[in-house]
Write a protein that holds these residues in place. Structure first.
Motif, PDB file in Angstrom:
ATOM      1  N   LEU A  76     -42.740 -12.533 -13.816  1.00 40.36           N
ATOM      2  CA  LEU A  76     -41.849 -14.051 -13.661  1.00 40.36           C
ATOM      3  C   LEU A  76     -42.222 -14.570 -15.547  1.00 40.36           C
ATOM      4  O   LEU A  76     -40.927 -15.264 -16.190  1.00 40.36           O
ATOM      5  N   GLN A  77     -43.569 -14.427 -15.673  1.00 41.28           N
ATOM      6  CA  GLN A  77     -43.723 -14.023 -17.348  1.00 41.28           C
ATOM      7  C   GLN A  77     -42.961 -13.580 -18.059  1.00 41.28           C
ATOM      8  O   GLN A  77     -41.924 -13.899 -19.474  1.00 41.28           O
ATOM      9  N   GLN A  78     -42.719 -12.427 -17.959  1.00 43.44           N
ATOM     10  CA  GLN A  78     -41.775 -11.609 -18.248  1.00 43.44           C
ATOM     11  C   GLN A  78     -40.486 -12.149 -18.703  1.00 43.44           C
ATOM     12  O   GLN A  78     -39.816 -12.026 -19.881  1.00 43.44           O
ATOM     13  N   GLU A  79     -40.045 -12.316 -17.775  1.00 41.63           N
ATOM     14  CA  GLU A  79     -38.500 -12.211 -17.520  1.00 41.63           C
ATOM     15  C   GLU A  79     -37.551 -14.067 -17.709  1.00 41.63           C
ATOM     16  O   GLU A  79     -36.840 -13.618 -19.276  1.00 41.63           O
ATOM     17  N   ALA A  80     -38.996 -14.661 -18.100  1.00 40.11           N
ATOM     18  CA  ALA A  80     -38.594 -16.051 -19.033  1.00 40.11           C
ATOM     19  C   ALA A  80     -38.665 -15.566 -20.582  1.00 40.11           C
ATOM     20  O   ALA A  80     -37.922 -15.838 -21.907  1.00 40.11           O
ATOM     21  N   ALA A  81     -39.679 -14.614 -21.000  1.00 44.58           N
ATOM     22  CA  ALA A  81     -40.269 -14.309 -22.529  1.00 44.58           C
ATOM     23  C   ALA A  81     -38.667 -13.404 -22.421  1.00 44.58           C
ATOM     24  O   ALA A  81     -37.928 -13.274 -24.107  1.00 44.58           O
ATOM     25  N   TYR A  82     -38.696 -12.629 -22.322  1.00 44.13           N
ATOM     26  CA  TYR A  82     -37.303 -11.509 -21.980  1.00 44.13           C
ATOM     27  C   TYR A  82     -36.293 -12.153 -22.198  1.00 44.13           C
ATOM     28  O   TYR A  82     -34.656 -12.381 -22.689  1.00 44.13           O
ATOM     29  N   GLU A  83     -35.097 -13.310 -21.332  1.00 47.93           N
ATOM     30  CA  GLU A  83     -34.618 -14.229 -21.432  1.00 47.93           C
ATOM     31  C   GLU A  83     -34.425 -15.153 -22.955  1.00 47.93           C
ATOM     32  O   GLU A  83     -33.924 -15.084 -23.628  1.00 47.93           O
ATOM     33  N   ARG A  84     -35.972 -15.309 -23.185  1.00 48.63           N
ATOM     34  CA  ARG A  84     -35.385 -16.452 -24.427  1.00 48.63           C
ATOM     35  C   ARG A  84     -35.934 -15.545 -25.801  1.00 48.63           C
ATOM     36  O   ARG A  84     -34.477 -15.636 -26.674  1.00 48.63           O
ATOM     37  N   LEU A  85     -36.709 -14.209 -25.709  1.00 46.79           N
ATOM     38  CA  LEU A  85     -36.272 -12.666 -27.019  1.00 46.79           C
ATOM     39  C   LEU A  85     -34.816 -12.870 -26.895  1.00 46.79           C
ATOM     40  O   LEU A  85     -33.824 -12.757 -28.382  1.00 46.79           O
ATOM     41  N   TYR A  86     -34.201 -12.410 -25.836  1.00 41.13           N
ATOM     42  CA  TYR A  86     -32.588 -12.034 -25.517  1.00 41.13           C
ATOM     43  C   TYR A  86     -31.654 -12.709 -26.484  1.00 41.13           C
ATOM     44  O   TYR A  86     -30.613 -12.816 -27.022  1.00 41.13           O
ATOM     45  N   ARG A  87     -32.442 -14.562 -26.026  1.00 40.07           N
ATOM     46  CA  ARG A  87     -30.755 -15.272 -26.865  1.00 40.07           C
ATOM     47  C   ARG A  87     -31.353 -15.532 -28.449  1.00 40.07           C
ATOM     48  O   ARG A  87     -30.444 -16.084 -29.425  1.00 40.07           O
ATOM     49  N   TRP A  88     -32.921 -15.128 -28.635  1.00 41.94           N
ATOM     50  CA  TRP A  88     -32.482 -15.409 -30.202  1.00 41.94           C
ATOM     51  C   TRP A  88     -32.652 -14.339 -30.742  1.00 41.94           C
ATOM     52  O   TRP A  88     -31.966 -14.678 -31.542  1.00 41.94           O
ATOM     53  N   THR A  89     -32.520 -12.747 -30.521  1.00 48.09           N
ATOM     54  CA  THR A  89     -31.844 -11.780 -30.885  1.00 48.09           C
ATOM     55  C   THR A  89     -30.090 -12.096 -30.746  1.00 48.09           C
ATOM     56  O   THR A  89     -29.940 -11.960 -32.171  1.00 48.09           O
ATOM     57  N   GLN A  90     -30.030 -12.311 -29.946  1.00 47.10           N
ATOM     58  CA  GLN A  90     -28.258 -12.982 -30.250  1.00 47.10           C
ATOM     59  C   GLN A  90     -27.707 -13.489 -31.305  1.00 47.10           C
ATOM     60  O   GLN A  90     -27.059 -13.156 -31.932  1.00 47.10           O
TER      61      GLN A  90
END
Length: 644
Positions: free
Chosen positions: A205-219
């Motif tokens: 769960l922590q990973q999914e939340a972190a990757y979601e945030r990372l993806y938005r930031w990268t975009q």
């Protein structure tokens, strides 16, 4: 009696009685003694000198008492010193005794205290052991928490807000989450499956939340790169590296980057075409649209520079990424970025190629397109739309180039000129060869590879040479045989001389040389026939070719009698004096001095061959010639020497 009161006479007297008198022996011993080596005696005398200052009878008599007094004084001083030492030792003994008594008292007290605190010590030891066990458990628990749990700060850093700014702590926390997730596999292999599953679910769960945030930031970061000179965020490469664990998010981020850079590159290309650089330097590319070669060359040069720059930027963004498919992903992204340039480039290049009618310019444009096609292929090595567009433009330029050559040759064939009076090459042929020279010379100035030259030259020659040869043959169709041979030999010689200046023309040179030789054969035959006819040897040579012994001797045939031979010999003598007097007019009209020389040499060789046959026939007894040596006084070797 003192030693100093002994006289020399007494000493002599004592020496005589030294064996019987003890005093004499003693004196002798004193006299014989060496005081310089007797340390004790010297020390005694030295000490004696301190208080025995005057050698008088009174002092000598009191010497013993004085020594005894000094000895007594020394002993008294020693006694006083030893008394002080004894008193000090007695005091020390008393102190040590007191200390011993104190220590004994303390030992007794400690024994009593130890008996009283024995139970307390045992209880304390047990508590210390339990404390160590608890501390060890605490350390193990803390180590477990450090290994399999996140701190509140790390959870806060990972979750944050979707649009929040990332820093190094985020990537450290994300790396820790990945490590914990992998470490849970160890728990699943032992007796801690429940804890392993719970921790793994929590970390997922922590990973999914972190990757979601990372993806938005990268975009968001990728969208900011839609400028001419982007400044890369140092964390962007780390973000792309982390997103490789999520291939779908990584692909979407890479697509977002490619879209942003595509828009920036297209905008920069349009600005370079219409507005130029900042401050007007460099000038807009479209200002040189009147110069097709520079116009297209500047566009392609800008395109190559932009493609190389985009590859460098993309490699910087993905420098921390790895994998077998990374190169392919880079190439696909570059293909997408440069695809936006295809339409504006294609429209302008097509307009130039279609509107340009000059074969030379079209050939140069094709060479430039081919060069940049190969150059850009070194940057983008996939089936990119940009490469396809450049190849289409190159093929179009080649097609228009060959169409231009074909149209030129068609116009030449439509308006065929009559051969000039001097039987030289027509003006249309000269102009066409000038065009061909200009085209072939472009290969040295253009960036054309050796392989391309080997392919292009034969095709260009096939397009131009064959129609030109056809034009020459049609133009010469109404001429006499010798004039036709001369005219065609001059035309083909000019073509041959032109092609000799260039590489990869060997095949056409051989073909042209064969045609020149064929036309030269015609002129040689005409020249030889003219000379033989003018010398009156025609009938004799013709009869000799068809002569058969069964028909009778050669001298009986018409035109072969001795009188005819004598008349021919006179003409031959005149000819040998001036061999060029019977040259046909066409040989003078040949452009090449080497061809003229070859024509003369070969025609004279034929004449020598004919004379040799006639000479042999005349000297043959069966032909009934009287005195053949007088009839033909010159041997074939002599004639050959004079003519050649």
């Amino acid at each position: 009696m003192a030693l100093n009161d002994v006289s020399a006479g007494d000493i002599l007297e004592l020496n005589s009685d030294r064996t019987s008198n003890p005093l004499s022996r003693k004196l002798n011993k004193l006299l014989e003694a060496r005081l310089d080596t007797d340390k004790e005696t010297l020390d005694a005398l030295k000490d004696l000198s301190t208080f025995f200052t005057e050698n008088s009878i009174q002092n000598r008599r009191n010497l013993r008492s004085e020594i005894e007094k000094r000895s007594l004084k020394v002993n008294e001083e020693f006694l006083d010193s030893f008394r002080e030492l004894k008193e000090g030792l007695d005091s020390l003994y008393e102190d040590v005794s007191a200390m011993n008594d104190c220590c004994n008292d303390m030992m007794n007290r400690l024994k009593v205290t130890k008996l009283q605190t024995h139970d307390l010590i045992n209880e304390t030891t047990k508590l210390q052991a339990e404390s160590q066990k608890i501390q060890m458990k605490q350390e193990v628990a803390q180590a477990f928490l450090d290994t399999f749990h996140l701190t509140s700060e790390e959870v806060k850093v990972l979750r944050g807000s979707r649009e929040g700014v990332l820093d190094e702590n985020f990537f450290k926390a994300l790396a820790k989450v990945k490590k914990i997730h992998n470490n849970c596999k160890v728990l699943l292999r032992i007796s801690q499956q429940t804890a392993g599953i719970e921790i793994m679910e929590s970390m997922a769960l922590q990973q999914e939340a972190a990757y979601e945030r990372l993806y938005r930031w990268t975009q968001n970061e990728c969208r900011l790169l839609n400028v001419d000179s982007p400044e890369l965020n140092p964390l962007l490469s780390k973000a792309m590296e982390s997103l490789q664990d999520r291939p779908v998010l990584f692909k979407y981020s890479l697509d977002e980057y490619a879209n942003a850079r595509r828009a920036a590159v297209v905008r920069s290309f349009i600005d370079a075409l219409t507005r130029g650089g900042s401050g007007g330097t460099p000038r807009p590319i479209e200002m040189h649209s009147h110069d097709p070669l520079r116009y297209i060359g500047d566009m392609l040069a800008w395109l190559h520079q932009a493609t190389a720059s985009e590859k460098e930027i993309l490699e910087a963004v993905l420098k921390k990424c790895s994998g077998k498919e990374l190169d392919n992903e880079i190439q696909l992204a570059l293909s997408h970025i440069t695809e936006g340039l295809c339409r504006p480039l294609k429209v302008r290049v097509e307009q130039v190629i279609v509107s340009e009618q000059g074969a030379v310019i079209l050939f140069k444009l094709g060479s430039v397109l081919k060069f940049y096609l190969h150059t850009i292929k070194q940057v983008i090595n996939t089936e990119a739309a940009l490469l396809t567009t450049l190849e289409e433009m190159y093929l179009l330029s080649q097609k228009m180039f060959y169409n231009s050559l074909t149209c030129h040759c068609s116009r030449v064939l439509e308006k065929i000129e009559m051969p000039p009076a001097d039987l030289g090459p027509p003006e249309a042929l000269k102009q066409s060869l000038g065009l061909l020279c200009e085209v072939l010379s472009c290969q040295d100035a253009c960036l054309v590879s050796v392989d391309d030259r080997q392919k292009d030259v034969p095709q260009i020659l096939a397009t131009v040479i064959e129609p030109l040869l056809q034009m020459c043959h049609v133009s010469a169709s109404k001429l006499a045989s010798a004039d036709m041979a001369t005219y065609l030999a001059n035309c083909i010689y000019l073509i041959h001389s032109t092609l000799m200046l260039f590489e990869y023309t060997d095949q056409h040179l051989e073909m042209l040389q064969a045609q020149i030789d064929a036309h030269l054969d015609t002129l040689v035959s005409e020249q030889a026939s003219t000379v033989v006819g003018q010398l009156g040897l025609g009938a004799l040579y013709t009869s000799l070719q068809d002569f058969q012994p069964k028909h009778g001797p050669l001298s009986s045939l018409p035109g072969c009698d001795a009188l005819a031979i004598q008349a021919a010999v006179k003409k031959l003598d005149s000819f040998l004096a001036a061999p060029d007097s019977l040259t046909i007019p066409q040989s003078i009209l040949l452009l090449s001095a080497s061809l003229r020389q070859t024509l003369r040499k070969r025609s004279m060789e034929l004449l020598c061959k004919a004379y040799s046959q006639i000479y042999e026939a005349v000297n043959l007894p069966s032909n009934n010639y009287l005195e053949p040596k007088l009839l033909l006084s010159r041997t074939p070797e002599q004639v050959k020497t004079l003519l050649l």
